[in-house]
Motif scaffolding. Sequence first.
Motif, PDB file in Angstrom:
ATOM      1  N   ALA A   1      24.062  41.055  52.185  1.00  0.00           N
ATOM      2  CA  ALA A   1      24.201  41.671  53.513  1.00  0.00           C
ATOM      3  C   ALA A   1      24.210  40.601  54.600  1.00  0.00           C
ATOM      4  O   ALA A   1      24.995  40.683  55.559  1.00  0.00           O
ATOM      5  N   GLY A   2      23.376  39.582  54.456  1.00  0.00           N
ATOM      6  CA  GLY A   2      23.339  38.482  55.426  1.00  0.00           C
ATOM      7  C   GLY A   2      24.638  37.702  55.433  1.00  0.00           C
ATOM      8  O   GLY A   2      25.149  37.325  56.493  1.00  0.00           O
ATOM      9  N   LYS A   3      25.212  37.446  54.261  1.00  0.00           N
ATOM     10  CA  LYS A   3      26.475  36.708  54.160  1.00  0.00           C
ATOM     11  C   LYS A   3      27.636  37.506  54.763  1.00  0.00           C
ATOM     12  O   LYS A   3      28.512  36.940  55.410  1.00  0.00           O
ATOM     13  N   VAL A   4      27.638  38.816  54.574  1.00  0.00           N
ATOM     14  CA  VAL A   4      28.682  39.668  55.170  1.00  0.00           C
ATOM     15  C   VAL A   4      28.543  39.653  56.688  1.00  0.00           C
ATOM     16  O   VAL A   4      29.533  39.526  57.415  1.00  0.00           O
ATOM     17  N   GLU A   5      27.322  39.744  57.176  1.00  0.00           N
ATOM     18  CA  GLU A   5      27.051  39.737  58.611  1.00  0.00           C
ATOM     19  C   GLU A   5      27.525  38.435  59.276  1.00  0.00           C
ATOM     20  O   GLU A   5      28.034  38.434  60.390  1.00  0.00           O
ATOM     21  N   LYS A   6      27.378  37.309  58.568  1.00  0.00           N
ATOM     22  CA  LYS A   6      27.778  35.994  59.098  1.00  0.00           C
ATOM     23  C   LYS A   6      29.244  35.671  58.786  1.00  0.00           C
ATOM     24  O   LYS A   6      29.683  34.551  59.006  1.00  0.00           O
ATOM     25  N   ASN A   7      29.973  36.642  58.250  1.00  0.00           N
ATOM     26  CA  ASN A   7      31.383  36.481  57.859  1.00  0.00           C
ATOM     27  C   ASN A   7      31.575  35.389  56.808  1.00  0.00           C
ATOM     28  O   ASN A   7      32.638  34.770  56.726  1.00  0.00           O
ATOM     29  N   GLU A   8      30.578  35.151  55.985  1.00  0.00           N
ATOM     30  CA  GLU A   8      30.711  34.209  54.881  1.00  0.00           C
ATOM     31  C   GLU A   8      31.383  34.870  53.682  1.00  0.00           C
ATOM     32  O   GLU A   8      31.871  34.186  52.791  1.00  0.00           O
ATOM     33  N   ILE A   9      31.375  36.193  53.667  1.00  0.00           N
ATOM     34  CA  ILE A   9      32.035  36.963  52.616  1.00  0.00           C
ATOM     35  C   ILE A   9      32.982  37.956  53.275  1.00  0.00           C
ATOM     36  O   ILE A   9      32.591  38.692  54.178  1.00  0.00           O
ATOM     37  N   ASN A  10      34.241  37.980  52.819  1.00  0.00           N
ATOM     38  CA  ASN A  10      35.232  38.937  53.307  1.00  0.00           C
ATOM     39  C   ASN A  10      35.241  40.122  52.347  1.00  0.00           C
ATOM     40  O   ASN A  10      35.666  40.015  51.199  1.00  0.00           O
ATOM     41  N   ILE A  11      34.776  41.261  52.812  1.00  0.00           N
ATOM     42  CA  ILE A  11      34.674  42.446  51.961  1.00  0.00           C
ATOM     43  C   ILE A  11      36.043  42.862  51.411  1.00  0.00           C
ATOM     44  O   ILE A  11      36.140  43.399  50.320  1.00  0.00           O
ATOM     45  N   GLY A  12      37.114  42.595  52.151  1.00  0.00           N
ATOM     46  CA  GLY A  12      38.458  42.940  51.679  1.00  0.00           C
ATOM     47  C   GLY A  12      38.875  42.191  50.435  1.00  0.00           C
ATOM     48  O   GLY A  12      39.801  42.592  49.740  1.00  0.00           O
ATOM     49  N   ASN A  13      38.203  41.086  50.116  1.00  0.00           N
ATOM     50  CA  ASN A  13      38.531  40.307  48.924  1.00  0.00           C
ATOM     51  C   ASN A  13      37.626  40.642  47.733  1.00  0.00           C
ATOM     52  O   ASN A  13      37.666  39.963  46.724  1.00  0.00           O
ATOM     53  N   ILE A  14      36.836  41.682  47.857  1.00  0.00           N
ATOM     54  CA  ILE A  14      35.899  42.040  46.791  1.00  0.00           C
ATOM     55  C   ILE A  14      36.495  43.152  45.940  1.00  0.00           C
ATOM     56  O   ILE A  14      37.058  44.109  46.456  1.00  0.00           O
ATOM     57  N   ASP A  15      36.379  43.011  44.626  1.00  0.00           N
ATOM     58  CA  ASP A  15      36.700  44.090  43.699  1.00  0.00           C
ATOM     59  C   ASP A  15      35.398  44.847  43.431  1.00  0.00           C
ATOM     60  O   ASP A  15      34.404  44.259  43.003  1.00  0.00           O
ATOM     61  N   TRP A  16      35.414  46.140  43.702  1.00  0.00           N
ATOM     62  CA  TRP A  16      34.232  46.972  43.489  1.00  0.00           C
ATOM     63  C   TRP A  16      34.345  47.565  42.096  1.00  0.00           C
ATOM     64  O   TRP A  16      35.361  48.150  41.736  1.00  0.00           O
ATOM     65  N   SER A  17      33.303  47.418  41.306  1.00  0.00           N
ATOM     66  CA  SER A  17      33.378  47.900  39.924  1.00  0.00           C
ATOM     67  C   SER A  17      32.241  48.865  39.632  1.00  0.00           C
ATOM     68  O   SER A  17      31.232  48.910  40.332  1.00  0.00           O
ATOM     69  N   ASP A  18      32.462  49.634  38.574  1.00  0.00           N
ATOM     70  CA  ASP A  18      31.430  50.545  38.111  1.00  0.00           C
ATOM     71  C   ASP A  18      31.631  50.750  36.627  1.00  0.00           C
ATOM     72  O   ASP A  18      32.679  50.429  36.076  1.00  0.00           O
ATOM     73  N   GLU A  19      30.616  51.280  36.012  1.00  0.00           N
ATOM     74  CA  GLU A  19      30.703  51.572  34.595  1.00  0.00           C
ATOM     75  C   GLU A  19      30.150  52.958  34.350  1.00  0.00           C
ATOM     76  O   GLU A  19      29.346  53.467  35.138  1.00  0.00           O
ATOM     77  N   ALA A  20      30.634  53.578  33.290  1.00  0.00           N
ATOM     78  CA  ALA A  20      30.139  54.892  32.891  1.00  0.00           C
ATOM     79  C   ALA A  20      29.682  54.792  31.451  1.00  0.00           C
ATOM     80  O   ALA A  20      30.284  54.081  30.641  1.00  0.00           O
ATOM     81  N   HIS A  21      28.615  55.487  31.130  1.00  0.00           N
ATOM     82  CA  HIS A  21      28.078  55.491  29.772  1.00  0.00           C
ATOM     83  C   HIS A  21      28.285  56.875  29.172  1.00  0.00           C
ATOM     84  O   HIS A  21      27.914  57.878  29.777  1.00  0.00           O
ATOM     85  N   PHE A  22      28.874  56.907  28.002  1.00  0.00           N
ATOM     86  CA  PHE A  22      29.071  58.155  27.273  1.00  0.00           C
ATOM     87  C   PHE A  22      28.111  58.146  26.091  1.00  0.00           C
ATOM     88  O   PHE A  22      28.240  57.337  25.185  1.00  0.00           O
ATOM     89  N   HIS A  23      27.126  59.042  26.128  1.00  0.00           N
ATOM     90  CA  HIS A  23      26.029  59.044  25.164  1.00  0.00           C
ATOM     91  C   HIS A  23      26.400  59.810  23.896  1.00  0.00           C
ATOM     92  O   HIS A  23      27.065  60.838  23.954  1.00  0.00           O
ATOM     93  N   PHE A  24      25.935  59.295  22.770  1.00  0.00           N
ATOM     94  CA  PHE A  24      26.158  59.949  21.479  1.00  0.00           C
ATOM     95  C   PHE A  24      24.975  60.820  21.083  1.00  0.00           C
ATOM     96  O   PHE A  24      25.078  61.651  20.205  1.00  0.00           O
ATOM     97  N   SER A  25      23.842  60.619  21.691  1.00  0.00           N
ATOM     98  CA  SER A  25      22.637  61.360  21.327  1.00  0.00           C
ATOM     99  C   SER A  25      22.277  62.341  22.435  1.00  0.00           C
ATOM    100  O   SER A  25      23.009  62.498  23.396  1.00  0.00           O
ATOM    101  N   ARG A  26      21.100  62.971  22.303  1.00  0.00           N
ATOM    102  CA  ARG A  26      20.627  63.934  23.302  1.00  0.00           C
ATOM    103  C   ARG A  26      20.701  63.304  24.687  1.00  0.00           C
ATOM    104  O   ARG A  26      20.235  62.209  24.899  1.00  0.00           O
ATOM    105  N   HIS A  27      21.293  64.027  25.587  1.00  0.00           N
ATOM    106  CA  HIS A  27      21.416  63.519  26.949  1.00  0.00           C
ATOM    107  C   HIS A  27      21.341  64.691  27.911  1.00  0.00           C
ATOM    108  O   HIS A  27      21.993  65.702  27.695  1.00  0.00           O
ATOM    109  N   VAL A  28      20.544  64.561  28.940  1.00  0.00           N
ATOM    110  CA  VAL A  28      20.403  65.634  29.926  1.00  0.00           C
ATOM    111  C   VAL A  28      21.635  65.669  30.811  1.00  0.00           C
ATOM    112  O   VAL A  28      22.030  64.661  31.386  1.00  0.00           O
ATOM    113  N   ASN A  29      22.271  66.824  30.894  1.00  0.00           N
ATOM    114  CA  ASN A  29      23.370  67.012  31.821  1.00  0.00           C
ATOM    115  C   ASN A  29      22.753  67.425  33.149  1.00  0.00           C
ATOM    116  O   ASN A  29      22.388  68.569  33.350  1.00  0.00           O
ATOM    117  N   LYS A  30      22.616  66.472  34.056  1.00  0.00           N
ATOM    118  CA  LYS A  30      21.885  66.751  35.289  1.00  0.00           C
ATOM    119  C   LYS A  30      22.591  67.766  36.173  1.00  0.00           C
ATOM    120  O   LYS A  30      21.998  68.325  37.077  1.00  0.00           O
TER     121      LYS A  30
END
Length: 157
Positions: A73-102
Amino acid sequence: MRTPNNIEKVKRKLADSPHRSSRRLSRELQLSRKTVRKILVDDLILFSYKIQILQKQSTVQKEKRLTFAKLIAGKVEKNEINIGNIDWSDEAHFHFSRHVNKQNMRIWGEEKPDPLDNKPLTQEKVTVWCAVGSKRIIAPYFYENNEGSRVTVNGVQ
């Protein structure tokens, strides 16, 4: 009907198991779903809460995450990081065992409960990863080991 007797029946059933759905209560008590919902909300003043599934984290892990977030957050505020050049990633987990469907799991109560379903990271599951940026999309990637079996991602390689 919302009689004192029916209100007491609903209250006793929920005392036995606060995980019961209003639909199940309706079926067990042979009352209409609308009546059960009115009793829960208007008479017993209860709310339906979703179970939150959290990854177990130590105090040290939480502190490291907070430190990292403040650093970025400090680096973004000081323009040391350009958010437009960031790839945002995520992962999903698919469970094989008992899993609560929230999406389907609710708890009736007067106040929001603490997270109830802490699970270790070692459940058998498949991890799928994808990234999106301002300039590209990296298609979903399934993690596999040398034998071609699906595996999860961890710090040990």
